[in-house]
Scaffold this active site. Structure first.
Site, mmCIF file in Angstrom:
data_model
loop_
_atom_site.group_PDB
_atom_site.id
_atom_site.type_symbol
_atom_site.label_atom_id
_atom_site.label_comp_id
_atom_site.label_asym_id
_atom_site.label_seq_id
_atom_site.Cartn_x
_atom_site.Cartn_y
_atom_site.Cartn_z
ATOM 1 N N ASP A 67 0.821 -0.853 -0.242
ATOM 2 C CA ASP A 67 0.005 -0.197 -0.644
ATOM 3 C C ASP A 67 0.903 1.428 0.151
ATOM 4 O O ASP A 67 1.910 1.094 0.522
ATOM 5 C CB ASP A 67 -0.963 -0.056 1.229
ATOM 6 C CG ASP A 67 -0.607 -1.029 2.022
ATOM 7 O OD1 ASP A 67 0.693 -0.357 2.753
ATOM 8 O OD2 ASP A 67 -0.932 -1.138 3.078
ATOM 9 N N ASN A 139 -8.062 -2.291 14.230
ATOM 10 C CA ASN A 139 -9.039 -3.196 13.829
ATOM 11 C C ASN A 139 -9.638 -4.078 12.451
ATOM 12 O O ASN A 139 -10.201 -4.613 11.966
ATOM 13 C CB ASN A 139 -10.013 -1.579 12.563
ATOM 14 C CG ASN A 139 -9.386 -1.225 11.196
ATOM 15 O OD1 ASN A 139 -8.011 -1.685 11.326
ATOM 16 N ND2 ASN A 139 -9.683 -0.124 11.490
ATOM 17 N N HIS A 141 -7.273 -4.471 9.559
ATOM 18 C CA HIS A 141 -6.773 -4.049 8.164
ATOM 19 C C HIS A 141 -5.915 -4.564 8.200
ATOM 20 O O HIS A 141 -5.561 -5.594 9.283
ATOM 21 C CB HIS A 141 -7.259 -3.084 7.812
ATOM 22 C CG HIS A 141 -6.383 -2.027 8.434
ATOM 23 N ND1 HIS A 141 -6.219 -0.506 8.757
ATOM 24 C CD2 HIS A 141 -4.702 -1.940 9.034
ATOM 25 C CE1 HIS A 141 -4.878 -0.218 9.202
ATOM 26 N NE2 HIS A 141 -4.177 -0.949 9.639
ATOM 27 N N GLU A 146 -9.684 -1.603 4.190
ATOM 28 C CA GLU A 146 -10.578 -1.178 6.067
ATOM 29 C C GLU A 146 -12.270 -2.596 5.830
ATOM 30 O O GLU A 146 -12.054 -3.076 5.205
ATOM 31 C CB GLU A 146 -10.911 0.191 6.012
ATOM 32 C CG GLU A 146 -9.362 1.275 5.871
ATOM 33 C CD GLU A 146 -9.046 1.383 7.231
ATOM 34 O OE1 GLU A 146 -8.438 0.069 8.337
ATOM 35 O OE2 GLU A 146 -8.483 2.521 7.690
HETATM 36 C C1 F6R Z 1 1.553 -1.486 6.052
HETATM 37 C C2 F6R Z 1 -0.030 -1.523 6.492
HETATM 38 C C3 F6R Z 1 -0.749 -2.115 7.946
HETATM 39 C C4 F6R Z 1 0.320 -2.003 8.614
HETATM 40 C C5 F6R Z 1 -0.951 -2.100 10.328
HETATM 41 C C6 F6R Z 1 -0.234 -2.369 11.112
HETATM 42 O O1 F6R Z 1 1.830 -1.334 4.663
HETATM 43 O O2 F6R Z 1 -0.218 -2.958 5.107
HETATM 44 O O3 F6R Z 1 -1.884 -3.023 7.062
HETATM 45 O O4 F6R Z 1 0.791 -3.602 8.279
HETATM 46 O O5 F6R Z 1 -1.818 -0.833 10.232
HETATM 47 O O6 F6R Z 1 0.858 -0.701 11.226
HETATM 48 P P1 F6R Z 1 1.602 -1.239 12.635
HETATM 49 O O7 F6R Z 1 2.850 -1.617 12.174
HETATM 50 O O8 F6R Z 1 2.934 0.278 12.591
HETATM 51 O O9 F6R Z 1 1.066 -1.351 13.781
#
Ligand code: F6R
Length: 242
Positions: A67, A139, A141, A146
């Site tokens: 992403d 959440n 994701h 989302e």
């Molecule tokens: C990042 C991504 C997100 C993160 C998730 C956890 O490329 O795809 O899904 O893996 O938001 O983020 P952290 O590791 O910062 O808790």
């Protein structure tokens, strides 16, 4: 489903980085699906250390990132995931930048809901992703899929939820500075165009999301991580007991 419960974040980081380094050594033209966020900072640092020490060649490795934010203002360009990947990983290796891909490579016309089938096609042409690493949001994701993401979603421009904006505001001056949109691989991209997934879950605050996946008997769009409930080759790595 293979669960690796490590007793500390350090041993979990070593487990994931060793697994990826071994995979690169076994297949120098491997196709890797990469994630960003705090979960992977130490993983990339450990990989970079081993790559330097053992002089591991990444010139034929191909990568696809999950992403990327859309419309980052000038002041926060260093929060882009392209920047993150360069700083945390790419610049410490001899990876060929033309082999690294981001879902905003087609950025000329990004608007909410716009799909980018070109990205999924590129992954297919590369022969699918051999190993995809995934973090998880509180959440549920994965990528920036989302709650509400459809089972058939491909790479597309999505709106970040207030909870994700709040969680990611720690990297910005305020929640107002966090972009509202991103482009993410879709639920179907992740499910169909990858051969192996390593889901890394650090921190008790992710427990509820992980539990939804462990309990799932079908895909529940309220918890996008549940797409992995019947994924054939999934390893879950946590730093807490489940
Ligand atoms: C990042 C991504 C997100 C993160 C998730 C956890 O490329 O795809 O899904 O893996 O938001 O983020 P952290 O590791 O910062 O808790």
């Amino acid at each position: 489903m293979n669960k690796k419960i490590l007793d500390s974040k350090g041993s979990a980081v070593n487990y994931v980085s060793d697994l990826l380094i071994d995979a690169i050594k076994n297949n120098p033209s491997i196709v890797l699906g990469l994630a960003t966020g705090s979960t992977f900072e130490d993983v990339y640092a450990e990989m970079a250390r081993q790559i330097k020490n053992d002089k591991i060649d990444l010139s034929n490795v191909i990568t696809f990132n999950l992403d990327e934010y859309v419309d980052l203002d000038k002041k926060h360009q260093n929060q882009s995931y392209v920047y993150y990947m360069n700083e945390h990983f790419f610049k410490w290796t001899n990876i060929n930048r033309t082999n690294t891909h981001f879902p905003t490579d087609y950025e000329d016309d990004v608007a909410l809901g716009k799909e980018f089938p070109e990205y999924d096609e590129k992954i297919s042409i590369a022969g699918k992703i051999d190993i995809q690493i995934l973090g998880i949001g509180r959440n549920g994701h994965i990528g920036f899929n989302e709650p509400g993401s459809s089972l058939n979603s491909i790479t597309r421009c999505v709106k970040l939820t207030p909870s994700t904006i709040q969680a990611n505001s720690r990297f910005f001056d305020s929640a107002n500075d966090v972009p509202k949109l991103s482009v993410t691989m879709g639920i179907s991209t992740i499910a169909k165009l990858t051969n192996k997934i390593i889901l890394v879950v650090f921190g008790e605050e992710k427990r509820e999301a992980l539990q939804k996946l462990l309990d799932a008997k079908s895909y529940d769009a309220n918890w996008p991580c549940t797409i992995l409930y019947d994924y054939p080759d999934l390893t879950i790595v946590t730093d807490f007991k489940i």
